[in-house]
Write a protein that holds these residues in place. Structure first.
Motif, mmCIF file in Angstrom:
data_model
loop_
_atom_site.group_PDB
_atom_site.id
_atom_site.type_symbol
_atom_site.label_atom_id
_atom_site.label_comp_id
_atom_site.label_asym_id
_atom_site.label_seq_id
_atom_site.Cartn_x
_atom_site.Cartn_y
_atom_site.Cartn_z
ATOM 1 N N THR A 112 7.920 -19.489 28.511
ATOM 2 C CA THR A 112 8.786 -19.079 27.405
ATOM 3 C C THR A 112 7.993 -18.909 26.117
ATOM 4 N N ALA A 139 7.262 -15.286 24.298
ATOM 5 C CA ALA A 139 7.850 -15.071 22.970
ATOM 6 C C ALA A 139 6.774 -14.933 21.893
ATOM 7 N N SER A 197 4.937 -11.483 22.145
ATOM 8 C CA SER A 197 5.725 -10.271 21.908
ATOM 9 C C SER A 197 6.634 -10.390 20.683
ATOM 10 N N SER A 198 7.537 -11.368 20.699
ATOM 11 C CA SER A 198 8.517 -11.478 19.618
ATOM 12 C C SER A 198 7.864 -11.849 18.293
ATOM 13 N N SER A 237 9.236 -4.986 23.728
ATOM 14 C CA SER A 237 9.318 -6.449 23.777
ATOM 15 C C SER A 237 10.672 -6.960 23.336
ATOM 16 N N SER A 238 11.328 -6.267 22.394
ATOM 17 C CA SER A 238 12.630 -6.733 21.925
ATOM 18 C C SER A 238 13.678 -6.665 23.023
ATOM 19 N N VAL A 287 11.558 -9.161 26.712
ATOM 20 C CA VAL A 287 11.371 -10.610 26.624
ATOM 21 C C VAL A 287 12.671 -11.382 26.810
ATOM 22 N N PRO A 288 13.773 -11.050 26.098
ATOM 23 C CA PRO A 288 15.021 -11.793 26.349
ATOM 24 C C PRO A 288 15.498 -11.669 27.790
ATOM 25 N N PRO A 344 13.161 -15.998 21.700
ATOM 26 C CA PRO A 344 12.548 -14.781 21.145
ATOM 27 C C PRO A 344 12.936 -14.520 19.692
#
Length: 473
Positions: free
Chosen positions: A21, A25, A28-29, A114-115, A118-119, A138
């Motif tokens: 996790t 995150a 990317s986030s 990524s937005s 990732v989630p 994220p």
């Protein structure tokens, strides 16, 4: 006894799951948030660099329209991250502002992917009782990225003539770490089982993530999801929009992702500096107050991580949008009266902080989490495409038209955002169900009733013979 043990194990955050996790995150986030904010502080320095470079080449300065256009290209910010970081970091040495523009466009592609990815990845990795908390991570790293950019962007640190290329190039660090470390962590078990049909790999991934060997119950739940999805096959965006069985899911995502951006969060940040100045904050100190607001955003998003499984997604959405609605209404009155009542600018500052708190609790983190939860495996990628498109179009729309709204309506600009907040609150109250601690199949069954369908997919009545779901018992 075995059932009690399973219940106790259900809430366990294993080191593998926690690290996967954090790496996903952070890589990317965090980048997304950092790149959103990184160009704000050195903007004037960058414009000066553009002008000087152009003068060295052509012998004249760029006209104001072209300079503004070049700066506007940078707004398309956030596949590639390390290369853009190198390009931005070396741009001044190479005397090439084109390197910055190309780099920001590449980073923009990365942020758009990524937005969404990732989630979805974290939602599929997590057990149902931790899905909410991990799904908010994220958004937490986006706010941490923004705060990091605000702190490093202080003029005393990197927002100066020597430091601004480094400020832009820092984004390559999280990208490099993710590239090196993420391959050592498991792929999504749902992807391995449903898309790849690899039962052995899926069970291996589940064992790594859960920290125990008996993963048959969760594997069975994933197979149930697969059986529910077989009738529909691959679901494209167009097919998703046409399916009656997914009607309320799609509407809900459009409303929530649109409400997230159209509620005025970017306008609040846009207006914040002006409000701080009117309250008596010195121009050279506004950057510190802005960083303080970013810290509040991080703190409240951390709170959301810990309370989302306790209070639920629906409650946080209702609470968050209600706080934003109230803050917009009071801010409108405070802005209208700030020239006649001496203490009104301080009320405006309190409204900005209240709005940031409300948005960080619900509207910012929850909509992307809900996309993972209310769509099954075959429709989830298309749903993220729809949600992401609504998000970015709404973001772009607010950024484009708010300056004109501000000129036309002045202090009353935020009434529009207040109305969007209250409409989104009403929709959430009437339509959006609570999804905490439910399996994907259980959530889908709720929407099946809302869509007035006798089965999940109209093409084939497969779920009529399904035994009652035991995954949540």
């Amino acid at each position: 006894m075995e059932q009690e043990d399973a219940v106790r194990r259900e809430g366990r955050l294993t080191p593998v799951l926690a690290l996967a996790t954090l790496i996903a995150a952070f890589g990317s986030s965090f980048q997304y948030g950092y790149n959103v904010a990184a160009i704000n502080s050195p903007a004037e320095l960058m414009k000066a660099f553009y002008n000087e470079t152009y003068y060295d080449r052509i012998g004249e300065y760029i006209n104001e329209f072209s300079l503004t256009l070049l700066k506007g290209t940078l707004l398309f910010n956030n596949i590639f991250s390390i290369v853009p970081a190198i390009l931005m970091g070396c741009s001044e040495v190479a005397k090439s502002f084109e390197m910055i523009i190309v780099a920001r466009l590449l980073v923009g592609i990365c942020a758009g992917l990524s937005s969404n990815v990732v989630p979805m990845y974290l939602g599929e990795l997590a057990p149902k009782n931790l899905r909410g908390a991990l799904g908010v991570v994220p958004q937490l790293f986006i706010t941490v990225g923004i705060l990091a950019a605000q702190i490093l962007g202080l003029r005393s640190l990197l927002a100066n003539e020597a430091g601004w290329p480094i400020l832009l190039g820092v984004t390559g660090i999280p990208a490099a770490l993710q590239l090196l470390l993420l391959p050592f962590f498991p792929e999504s078990p749902r992807y391995l089982l449903i898309q790849k049909k690899d039962d052995v790999a899926a069970k291996t991934a589940l064992r790594e993530l859960r920290g125990w060997d008996d993963v048959d119950a969760e594997t069975q739940e994933i197979w149930e999801e697969d059986r529910a999805e077989k009738a529909a096959g691959f679901i494209s965006v167009l097919k998703l929009l046409r399916m009656r069985s997914l009607r309320w899911q799609v509407i809900s995502i459009v409303v929530l992702m649109g409400g997230q951006q159209l509620s005025g969060v970017n306008a609040i940040y846009y207006y914040a500096d002006q409000i701080y100045l009117s309250a008596g904050v010195r121009a050279q100190d506004v950057q510190y107050v802005t960083a303080g607001t970013g810290a509040v955003n991080v703190l409240m998003t951390v709170c959301a991580v810990f309370v989302v499984e306790l209070l639920g997604r629906r409650f946080l959405l209702l609470l968050g949008f209600s706080i934003c609605f109230t803050a917009c209404c009071v801010l409108t009155a405070a802005l209208a009266l700030q020239d006649t009542i001496s203490w009104m600018p301080y009320v405006s500052i309190a409204c900005i902080i209240s709005y940031v708190i409300g948005h960080a609790l619900g509207p910012s983190p929850i909509p992307a989490l809900l996309i993972t939860e209310i769509f099954l495996q075959s429709s989830r990628p298309a749903a993220y495409m729809v949600g992401g498109s609504v998000h970015w179009l709404s973001n772009f729309t607010v950024g484009l038209i708010f300056p004109f709204i501000q000129v036309g309506l002045g202090a009353y600009s935020f009434i529009i955002f207040a109305m969007i907040c209250v409409l989104t609150t009403i929709y959430t109250f009437l339509v959006v169900p609570e999804t905490k601690s439910k399996t994907f199949i259980e959530i889908n069954e709720i929407f099946t009733k809302m869509n007035k369908m006798s089965e999940v997919h109209p093409e084939k009545e497969e779920l009529k013979d399904f035994p009652p779901s035991t995954a949540g018992q």
